[in-house]
Write a protein that holds these residues in place. Structure first.
Motif, short mmCIF file in Angstrom:
data_model
loop_
_atom_site.label_atom_id
_atom_site.label_comp_id
_atom_site.label_asym_id
_atom_site.label_seq_id
_atom_site.Cartn_x
_atom_site.Cartn_y
_atom_site.Cartn_z
N ALA A 314 0.89 -1.07 -0.03
CA ALA A 314 0.12 -0.01 0.08
C ALA A 314 0.88 1.21 0.14
N LEU A 315 1.90 1.20 0.86
CA LEU A 315 3.05 2.34 0.63
C LEU A 315 3.61 2.56 -0.56
N GLN A 316 4.20 1.45 -1.47
CA GLN A 316 4.73 1.47 -2.60
C GLN A 316 3.56 1.82 -3.70
N GLU A 317 2.34 1.80 -3.30
CA GLU A 317 1.32 2.01 -4.28
C GLU A 317 0.91 3.73 -4.16
N ARG A 318 1.54 4.10 -3.12
CA ARG A 318 1.17 5.49 -2.43
C ARG A 318 -0.30 5.57 -2.10
N ALA A 436 14.68 -5.36 4.69
CA ALA A 436 16.00 -4.95 5.58
C ALA A 436 17.01 -4.50 4.27
N ASN A 437 16.72 -5.20 3.07
CA ASN A 437 17.96 -5.03 2.05
C ASN A 437 17.42 -3.72 1.31
N GLY A 438 16.60 -2.81 1.60
CA GLY A 438 15.98 -1.73 0.74
C GLY A 438 15.22 -1.97 -0.42
N GLY A 439 14.42 -3.04 -0.13
CA GLY A 439 13.39 -3.40 -1.22
C GLY A 439 14.16 -4.37 -2.08
N VAL A 440 15.31 -4.92 -2.18
CA VAL A 440 15.65 -5.71 -3.32
C VAL A 440 15.62 -6.96 -2.68
N ARG A 441 14.97 -7.96 -3.41
CA ARG A 441 14.95 -9.50 -2.93
C ARG A 441 15.89 -10.25 -3.40
N VAL A 442 16.88 -10.74 -2.49
CA VAL A 442 17.98 -11.80 -2.84
C VAL A 442 17.53 -13.15 -2.59
N THR A 443 17.83 -13.94 -3.80
CA THR A 443 17.53 -15.36 -3.19
C THR A 443 18.34 -16.00 -2.28
N PRO A 444 17.23 -16.53 -1.13
CA PRO A 444 18.04 -17.04 -0.32
C PRO A 444 19.10 -17.95 -0.63
N ASN A 445 20.29 -18.22 -0.24
CA ASN A 445 21.40 -19.25 -0.63
C ASN A 445 21.81 -19.70 0.60
N GLN A 465 18.47 -11.35 -8.17
CA GLN A 465 17.57 -10.50 -7.24
C GLN A 465 16.84 -9.54 -7.93
N HIS A 466 15.63 -8.97 -7.52
CA HIS A 466 15.10 -8.25 -8.21
C HIS A 466 14.47 -7.27 -7.15
N ARG A 467 14.12 -6.06 -7.49
CA ARG A 467 13.40 -5.04 -6.65
C ARG A 467 12.03 -5.15 -6.55
N VAL A 468 11.52 -5.01 -5.37
CA VAL A 468 9.99 -5.50 -4.99
C VAL A 468 9.47 -4.26 -4.63
N ILE A 469 10.16 -3.27 -3.78
CA ILE A 469 9.53 -1.91 -3.26
C ILE A 469 10.79 -1.04 -3.25
N ASN A 470 10.41 0.32 -3.36
CA ASN A 470 11.47 1.37 -3.58
C ASN A 470 12.29 1.32 -2.10
N ALA A 471 13.47 1.78 -2.42
CA ALA A 471 14.27 1.96 -1.09
C ALA A 471 13.55 2.89 -0.18
N SER A 472 13.08 3.98 -0.35
CA SER A 472 12.23 4.78 0.52
C SER A 472 11.16 4.39 1.15
N VAL A 473 10.31 3.50 0.44
CA VAL A 473 9.19 2.51 0.93
C VAL A 473 9.69 1.57 2.05
N ALA A 474 11.01 0.92 1.66
CA ALA A 474 11.58 -0.10 2.60
C ALA A 474 12.03 0.69 3.99
N LYS A 475 12.46 1.93 3.75
CA LYS A 475 12.78 2.59 4.70
C LYS A 475 11.63 3.05 5.87
N GLN A 476 10.69 3.43 5.25
CA GLN A 476 9.45 3.69 5.95
C GLN A 476 9.02 2.34 6.66
N VAL A 477 9.17 1.36 6.15
CA VAL A 477 8.73 0.23 6.54
C VAL A 477 9.52 -0.26 7.86
N ARG A 478 10.88 -0.09 7.72
CA ARG A 478 11.68 -0.27 8.56
C ARG A 478 11.32 0.39 9.70
#
Lengths: 585, 179
Positions: A314-318, A436-445, A465-478
């Motif tokens: 919801a944050l990402q979609e503003r 935690a990684n600023g919105g970029v999902r890294v495949t667990p390994n 890896q691929h981006r799921v949400i913006n870094a700013s949104v990730a910071k808000q969620v953190r």
């Protein structure tokens, strides 16, 4: 011969004398000799000419000796090179029952050495066969003692043994292999081909004593040693995680528990602990059900930990901001169901941060209504739900995420707060690692690389890896997640003095096999330091009997494991102040 | 031919004394050279045989020695593996933790770091670790507290001054409520 022909009338003439002439006698002897010679010659041609290869082969077979060369299985190492599984030399003790003289006496003397019941040994020694294993993969010391007994019909063969020096440490990840070198669980199973290598053999001529004849026939096909695996697991953190979760599972009489420790920026798993585990050195003592890895294969309903997906989407979609006001009624009717919160309350006025910190189901449903089913489904997929994590362990589950076309009216509200969808613990860990990684999902390994026989490391391919949400949104969620560990949030027990901790509790009802719910899944997943995340820890407890709130039963385990991991990896606090969060309006 | 060659020179010196004695000289070594040559060839053959025999014996001996040494090496390698294994087991986290507990050590309850490169500040919270649980035999609450007291004092002394130099935002035993 032509010379003999005119002589023939001779004997006829002297028939009456009845004495063969000396010439005739010589001829007869000559013929006899020639016949004999031709027989010998014929036999010689037969032996040396016609049957030569067969006899030569037979002769060589008597001298030839073939020894199988077992390829050593590759080791499995932790991230610092400490062995979790390795192969050592061992011996197999066998009997040739036809050569055993006194089965009763021999079994009596062998039993204490091999640690096998004497009666069992005796039955084996009395079988009608020429080969039977009495004990496999015993230590060389034991085999020396067996040889010293000089028992007739008992022999020793070289073998290898797979041992797990750290015992049950990471046994759920490493798995185990049997005496024949076949991996039966965990990475030993999924990387069988790589680890096992290929066996070789040496064929050579031996003398009577069994020692090789110098300059004799000697063909060597060397064994190709198995390739080793280097994991991202850190042995000490794994130990602490296993110890902490085992203690908590016992204390709460829970069915099982899982702890995942992960580096969010690289997706590397530092620990993957489950309880109950098993001892890979003696797997026969544990039930088959213990051999899997529940962290990747057990599917459960995540509960409130899922709210972060709804809210970050919801944050990402503003559609909302962290301070958006929400009015939370005591109960909410949607799609024919009545939803309420874990704690009974009157009408509350919470901000979005408050909804997350107090884990309000009703508030999350209100957010989900703004988002809509299609967008929620998109984000659930983007965070990795409904697909395997790709970590490389057997049984890597997809979870249970119904296709969007199969969503009913109640799927949106329930999925928004984590009921009605099934996930694995690792999938949830990956969601929080993404934030935690600023919105970029890294495949667990789990696999850092492969190690050849000389110990040279070949690093594994970089995880996707691929981006799921913006870094700013990730910071808000953190920042919002940090409010969860305040005194007003649901998990103050997760705090570690000096550090900023962000996290989320989960308390979900457990679906049972009868289509209803019984018991709870209590969880906590968080990361530290909240403003520059270096480590993520997830704790999941299945069906705890005493207490079931994630903030009360899972958060203390998080605290212990996270403290230990921060110390072990020497991650200092950032020394910054947490933002002042507004939970109400 | 040998007899002929030997016989001729005896009659000739009388008839023609001026004749060179080349033949005589030439033939004598032929007669005398036979034996050494035979001896030489025989010797070489014998020597060759002896050397061959020696070489074979040595090769066989080496094979035996190799076998013995291989056995010894295998035995030593077994011992090495056994010792390495024992060492690994002692090094395992579980064994180390048990050893530490046996020495009366306890896990720390707080995490702090000394920052060396900037201002020599201590970051984190320094707090004394809790005393190890007393042996179960004397596990009365009073005894437990009495046991705890000196340990905490010791810990403070060990930590020394830095306890008071904790960086301001974190200088307390329990953290402030966030937000």
């Amino acid at each position: 011969m032509p010379a003999a022909a005119p002589a023939r009338p001779g004997p006829r003439r002297r028939k009456r004398v009845r004495r063969p002439s000396p010439q005739r006698r010589i001829e007869l002897i000559l013929i006899g000799c020639l016949v004999l010679l031709s027989l010998v010659g014929g036999r010689l041609v037969q032996l040396q000419g016609l049957d030569r290869t067969a006899y030569a082969a037979m002769a060589q077979k008597q001298r030839l000796h073939t020894v199988a060369l077992t390829a050593p299985r590759g080791p499995i190492l932790d991230r610092d090179g400490q062995p979790l599984a390795e192969t050592v030399d061992a011996r197999d003790i066998y009997a040739d029952p036809h050569k055993v003289v006194d089965a009763a006496a021999e079994s009596g003397r062998l039993a204490p050495l091999l640690g096998v019941d004497a009666a069992t040994l005796q039955t084996q020694m009395q079988q009608n066969t020429t080969f039977v294993y009495l004990s496999r993969a015993v230590t060389p010391q034991v085999s020396t003692q067996v040889i010293d007994l000089k028992l007739p019909g008992i022999g020793v063969l070289p073998a290898t043994k797979r041992i797990y020096p750290a015992g049950p440490l990471a046994s759920n990840v490493v798995g185990f292999a049997n005496a024949d070198g076949a991996g039966l669980a965990g990475l030993e199973y999924s990387f069988q081909k790589l680890l096992s290598g290929s066996n070789g053999e040496r064929t050579f001529e031996t003398g009577l004593s069994g020692s090789p004849i110098p300059d004799g026939h000697d063909i060597l096909r060397p064994a190709v040693p198995g390739t080793g695996l280097k994991l991202t697991i850190q042995r000490d953190i794994q130990w602490k995680a296993q110890q902490a979760i085992t203690a908590q599972v016992h204390a709460l009489h829970a069915d099982s528990g899982t702890v995942i420790v992960m580096d969010p920026s690289s997706g590397q798993l530092l620990a993957l602990a489950v309880s109950p585990g098993f001892d890979p050195n003696d797997p026969s003592k544990s039930p088959i059900s213990a051999f899997g890895d529940p962290a990747v294969s057990d599917v459960y309903e995540p509960g409130s930990v899922n709210k972060v997906i709804t809210i970050s989407a919801a944050l990402q979609e503003r559609l909302v901001t962290p301070n958006s006001p929400f009015t939370i009624p005591p109960t909410l009717r949607d799609a024919g169901f009545t939803f309420n919160d874990a704690e009974v309350h009157g009408t509350e006025r919470l901000t979005l941060t408050g909804v997350l910190a107090k884990s309000s189901n009703i508030g999350t449903i209100e957010v989900a209504r703004k988002l809509g089913a299609a967008r929620l489904y998109h984000y659930l997929r983007a965070y990795g739900f409904g697909q395997p994590t790709g970590v490389g362990l057997p049984g890597d589950g997809t979870g249970l995420l119904p296709r969007l076309s199969n969503w009913t009216a109640s799927t949106l509200p329930t999925a928004s707060f984590g009921q009605g969808v099934g996930v694995t613990a690792l999938q949830v860990a990956s969601v929080y690692a993404t934030i935690a990684n600023g919105g970029v999902r890294v495949t667990p390994n789990l696999i850092a690389g492969t190690v050849d026989e000389n110990g040279a490391l070949k690093p594994a391919a970089a995880p996707e890896q691929h981006r799921v949400i913006n870094a700013s949104v990730a910071k808000q969620v953190r920042d919002m997640l940090e409010a969860v560990t305040t005194n007003d949030g649901t998990a103050p027990l997760a705090r570690i003095p000096g550090y900023r901790i962000a996290g989320k509790t989960g308390t979900a009802q457990r679906p049972n096999s009868h289509g209803g719910y019984s018991g709870y899944t209590a969880s906590f997943v968080g990361f530290a330091p909240a403003d520059a995340p270096k480590l993520l820890v997830e704790v999941v407890l299945q069906n705890p009997r005493t207490g079931h709130f994630g903030g009360l039963v899972a958060a203390p385990v998080f605290h212990d494991v996270m403290s230990f991991a921060l110390q072990t990896l020497k991650i200092p606090p950032t020394g910054t102040r947490p933002p002042v969060a507004r939970l109400t309006w | 031919m040998t007899a002929l060659a030997a016989g001729q020179p005896r009659t000739r010196p009388a008839e023609a004394p001026h004749r060179p004695s080349l033949r005589l000289v030439a033939t004598r070594p032929l007669v005398a050279g036979r034996l050494p040559f035979v001896l030489l060839v025989g010797g070489i053959l014998a020597l060759g045989l002896i050397v061959l025999l020696l070489l074979h014996t040595m090769a066989a001996q080496d094979a035996f020695r190799l076998q013995t040494l291989e056995r010894a090496a295998a035995s030593l390698s077994d011992t090495r593996q056994q010792l390495a294994l024992a060492e690994q087991q002692r090094q395992s986290p579980d064994a180390l933790a048990a050893q530490a507990r046996a020495l009366g050590m306890v896990p720390t309850g707080s995490i702090a770091f000394v920052r060396l490169h900037r201002h020599h500040r201590i970051v984190g919270v320094v707090r004394a670790a809790a005393a190890p649980p007393p042996p179960p035999a004397t596990a009365s609450p009073a005894a437990h507290q009495r046991a705890q007291q000196p340990t905490q004092k010791n810990a403070h002394t060990a930590a020394g001054k830095p306890v008071h130099k904790v960086s301001p935002p974190h200088r307390r035993g329990s953290p402030p409520p966030h937000g």
